[in-house]
Motif scaffolding. Structure first.
Motif: not given
Length: 174
Positions: A35-61
């Motif tokens: 993003s810095k090289e191209l002079h555009v914004p960086s975006v993180i697309y993430t989830f809350d809770p993580p899918p494995r926490v939702f589907f499998q009930g694993v511990q969230m780190i």
């Protein structure tokens, strides 16, 4: 933090990023650098809770607050946090692609096991039909094992905070 966002262009890294471990950091740093090289914004697309926490009930780190703090330290411009629930899990792969299109990505960076949409029907082949995609190879520790959230959860459960902290690249809460 956004639940939705529209941009004229961006570089996006997508993932659950639970733990924001060394493998995640490599993906995120690639997005920030590009993003810095191209002079555009960086975006993180993430989830809350993580899918494995939702589907499998694993511990969230990491809590969402911890994740956002780590992402800020890594120099990310924007974070889209999508609430992962049953309604979201039932959205089609095409719905997800349309959501990404609102960010006008010049490039999307994901891990090799990235899947999306209802029943994980969307894959890298499908994503590449719509966007320029960079697939990151897994990051391995000095012994050659892949750094993963699953492995870190196991180490935490076994009480091995030294190795889990090493794989995370930052100290977990005790």
């Amino acid at each position: 933090m956004y639940t939705s966002l529209t941009l004229p262009c961006s570089i996006i890294a997508i993932g659950a990023f639970d733990g924001v471990h060394q493998g995640h950091q490599a993906v995120i740093q690639q997005a920030v650098q590009k993003s810095k090289e191209l002079h555009v914004p960086s975006v993180i697309y993430t989830f809350d809770p993580p899918p494995r926490v939702f589907f499998q009930g694993v511990q969230m780190i990491t809590t969402i607050a911890e994740k956002l703090s780590m992402l800020e330290k890594l120099g990310v411009d924007h974070v889209v946090v999508t609430r992962f629930d049953l309604a979201y899990a039932n959205k089609s792969a095409h719905d997800f692609i349309q959501t990404l299109a609102n960010l006008n990505p010049m490039e999307i960076i994901v891990g090799e096991d990235f899947r999306f949409g209802q029943g994980r029907k969307g894959d890298l082949v499908m994503l590449k039909k719509y966007f320029n995609v960079d697939m990151m190879q897994p990051v391995c520790c000095s012994k050659g094992n892949t750094v993963s959230s699953t492995r870190i959860r196991q180490l935490i459960a076994e009480g091995d905070t030294r190795l889990s902290n090493l794989l995370l690249g930052w100290p977990i809460r005790e």
